[in-house]
Scaffold this active site. Sequence first.
Site, PDB file in Angstrom:
ATOM      1  N   ARG A 111      10.727  24.645 -68.965  1.00 34.07           N
ATOM      2  CA  ARG A 111      12.159  24.696 -68.608  1.00 34.07           C
ATOM      3  C   ARG A 111      12.733  23.285 -68.504  1.00 34.07           C
ATOM      4  NH1 ARG A 111      11.646  27.944 -63.287  1.00 34.07           N
ATOM      5  NH2 ARG A 111      13.900  27.679 -63.061  1.00 34.07           N
ATOM      6  N   ARG A 138       9.239  33.866 -58.374  1.00 35.30           N
ATOM      7  CA  ARG A 138       9.744  34.146 -59.719  1.00 35.30           C
ATOM      8  C   ARG A 138       8.662  33.847 -60.758  1.00 35.30           C
ATOM      9  NH1 ARG A 138      15.692  31.359 -60.065  1.00 35.30           N
ATOM     10  NH2 ARG A 138      14.872  30.761 -62.085  1.00 35.30           N
ATOM     11  N   ARG A 145      24.990  25.642 -70.632  1.00 34.82           N
ATOM     12  CA  ARG A 145      23.696  24.954 -70.733  1.00 34.82           C
ATOM     13  C   ARG A 145      23.485  24.367 -72.114  1.00 34.82           C
ATOM     14  NH1 ARG A 145      21.041  28.229 -66.429  1.00 34.82           N
ATOM     15  NH2 ARG A 145      19.097  27.221 -65.976  1.00 34.82           N
TER      16      ARG A 145
HETATM   17  P1  AP5 Z   1      18.485  30.075 -63.489  1.00 34.12           P
HETATM   18  O1  AP5 Z   1      18.218  31.108 -62.497  1.00 34.12           O
HETATM   19  O2  AP5 Z   1      19.867  29.529 -63.631  1.00 34.12           O
HETATM   20  O3  AP5 Z   1      17.432  28.921 -63.252  1.00 34.12           O
HETATM   21  P2  AP5 Z   1      17.555  27.343 -63.252  1.00 34.12           P
HETATM   22  O4  AP5 Z   1      18.754  26.679 -63.767  1.00 34.12           O
HETATM   23  O5  AP5 Z   1      16.282  26.978 -63.907  1.00 34.12           O
HETATM   24  O6  AP5 Z   1      17.717  27.026 -61.786  1.00 34.12           O
HETATM   25  P3  AP5 Z   1      16.925  27.583 -60.619  1.00 34.12           P
HETATM   26  O7  AP5 Z   1      17.482  28.890 -60.156  1.00 34.12           O
HETATM   27  O8  AP5 Z   1      15.447  27.573 -60.954  1.00 34.12           O
HETATM   28  O9  AP5 Z   1      17.084  26.436 -59.528  1.00 34.12           O
HETATM   29  P4  AP5 Z   1      18.362  25.943 -58.724  1.00 34.12           P
HETATM   30  O10 AP5 Z   1      18.857  24.659 -59.306  1.00 34.12           O
HETATM   31  O11 AP5 Z   1      19.349  27.029 -58.506  1.00 34.12           O
HETATM   32  O12 AP5 Z   1      17.611  25.566 -57.380  1.00 34.12           O
HETATM   33  P5  AP5 Z   1      17.546  26.354 -55.967  1.00 34.12           P
HETATM   34  O13 AP5 Z   1      18.833  26.179 -55.234  1.00 34.12           O
HETATM   35  O14 AP5 Z   1      16.982  27.717 -56.121  1.00 34.12           O
HETATM   36  O15 AP5 Z   1      18.064  30.556 -64.942  1.00 34.12           O
HETATM   37  C1  AP5 Z   1      16.823  31.185 -65.165  1.00 34.12           C
HETATM   38  C2  AP5 Z   1      16.647  31.405 -66.654  1.00 34.12           C
HETATM   39  O16 AP5 Z   1      17.708  32.243 -67.166  1.00 34.12           O
HETATM   40  C3  AP5 Z   1      16.712  30.136 -67.537  1.00 34.12           C
HETATM   41  O17 AP5 Z   1      15.483  29.471 -67.609  1.00 34.12           O
HETATM   42  C4  AP5 Z   1      17.129  30.746 -68.879  1.00 34.12           C
HETATM   43  O18 AP5 Z   1      16.052  31.340 -69.529  1.00 34.12           O
HETATM   44  C5  AP5 Z   1      18.107  31.838 -68.468  1.00 34.12           C
HETATM   45  N1  AP5 Z   1      19.489  31.343 -68.428  1.00 34.12           N
HETATM   46  C6  AP5 Z   1      20.273  31.184 -67.311  1.00 34.12           C
HETATM   47  N2  AP5 Z   1      21.472  30.678 -67.657  1.00 34.12           N
HETATM   48  C7  AP5 Z   1      21.460  30.518 -69.008  1.00 34.12           C
HETATM   49  C8  AP5 Z   1      22.395  30.009 -69.953  1.00 34.12           C
HETATM   50  N3  AP5 Z   1      23.596  29.556 -69.574  1.00 34.12           N
HETATM   51  N4  AP5 Z   1      22.057  29.978 -71.258  1.00 34.12           N
HETATM   52  C9  AP5 Z   1      20.855  30.446 -71.671  1.00 34.12           C
HETATM   53  N5  AP5 Z   1      19.890  30.924 -70.823  1.00 34.12           N
HETATM   54  C10 AP5 Z   1      20.200  30.951 -69.502  1.00 34.12           C
HETATM   55  O19 AP5 Z   1      16.473  25.405 -55.235  1.00 34.12           O
HETATM   56  C11 AP5 Z   1      15.114  25.380 -55.666  1.00 34.12           C
HETATM   57  C12 AP5 Z   1      14.205  25.374 -54.422  1.00 34.12           C
HETATM   58  O20 AP5 Z   1      14.446  24.184 -53.677  1.00 34.12           O
HETATM   59  C13 AP5 Z   1      14.466  26.523 -53.435  1.00 34.12           C
HETATM   60  O21 AP5 Z   1      13.237  26.937 -52.884  1.00 34.12           O
HETATM   61  C14 AP5 Z   1      15.366  25.907 -52.342  1.00 34.12           C
HETATM   62  O22 AP5 Z   1      15.190  26.525 -51.079  1.00 34.12           O
HETATM   63  C15 AP5 Z   1      14.868  24.464 -52.338  1.00 34.12           C
HETATM   64  N6  AP5 Z   1      15.901  23.494 -52.053  1.00 34.12           N
HETATM   65  C16 AP5 Z   1      17.190  23.503 -52.484  1.00 34.12           C
HETATM   66  N7  AP5 Z   1      17.857  22.416 -52.052  1.00 34.12           N
HETATM   67  C17 AP5 Z   1      16.947  21.702 -51.340  1.00 34.12           C
HETATM   68  C18 AP5 Z   1      17.003  20.475 -50.644  1.00 34.12           C
HETATM   69  N8  AP5 Z   1      18.154  19.760 -50.602  1.00 34.12           N
HETATM   70  N9  AP5 Z   1      15.876  20.023 -50.019  1.00 34.12           N
HETATM   71  C19 AP5 Z   1      14.729  20.729 -50.077  1.00 34.12           C
HETATM   72  N10 AP5 Z   1      14.605  21.903 -50.703  1.00 34.12           N
HETATM   73  C20 AP5 Z   1      15.697  22.385 -51.337  1.00 34.12           C
END
Ligand code: AP5
Length: 216
Positions: free
Chosen positions: A171, A160, A88
């Site tokens: 974020r 969450r 990241r």
């Molecule tokens: P992390 O859990 O990795 O969060 P993120 O990158 O912010 O990603 P999300 O999990 O929020 O979303 P996603 O892209 O996976 O989407 P999802 O598939 O769930 O990290 C959390 C925290 O940890 C960070 O903020 C940071 O603090 C820390 N961290 C993690 N890695 C780090 C690193 N490398 N360095 C430093 N800090 C770090 O989908 C979202 C929603 O949309 C769901 O409800 C899903 O059902 C829906 N959805 C998905 N696809 C579709 C679609 N095609 N159409 C409609 N709805 C959909």
Amino acid sequence: MRLILLGAPGSGKGTMAADLVKEYQIPHISTGDIFRLNIKNKTPLGLEADTYIQQGALVPDSVTIAMVADRLAQPDCKTGFLLDGFPRTVEQAEALKVMLSACKCKMDAVVELELSDEEIIGRLTTRRVCSSCGKTYNLDSNRPLQDGICDACGGALYQRDDDKPDTIRQRLANYNRQTMPLSDYYKNQNLLVRINNEGEVGSSLPAVLAALRSRA
Ligand code: AP5
């Protein structure tokens, strides 16, 4: 197959990862999931990460890099893996390069999921996660069969803490500042595959698989 999933918070990385790891039979390494497991178990790593995650900030590079190095050294990562949410920062990407050169291996591709901020905020405020197995749902696009209950394991669904609108905005701002530069970083290494993920769940998978096949 060694893959990185890049994309803003809520762009669908975790959802896409579930299909890709099935397709390629590789471990799914989500740094967010590892942090959340440590927070749940109140480990020292979890207590440290929690303060950053609650504020929508990145966990410091030194902590995250050591955690990923440890995970990639496990035997199940020998022939491939999918990294979801790592790297990241450019510093994390450089550290990953060192880890890969130590095992004389290389990434196959970096898949970047693109989505508008408006759609991201909508998807994240309606996301629900199973407190037991971590499966992700959405109140608009992917509802559980029974409200508040996980279809897979019967666990209770929760929102969450970092999916509150103010934290989501933080974020996204951090993503644009700290993570966006990785798009050019991997484009310059001819590893980047950009996919628009605006369609419904599962609709972008064929395009991702076709792009990965064409690179093989
Ligand atoms: P992390 O859990 O990795 O969060 P993120 O990158 O912010 O990603 P999300 O999990 O929020 O979303 P996603 O892209 O996976 O989407 P999802 O598939 O769930 O990290 C959390 C925290 O940890 C960070 O903020 C940071 O603090 C820390 N961290 C993690 N890695 C780090 C690193 N490398 N360095 C430093 N800090 C770090 O989908 C979202 C929603 O949309 C769901 O409800 C899903 O059902 C829906 N959805 C998905 N696809 C579709 C679609 N095609 N159409 C409609 N709805 C959909």
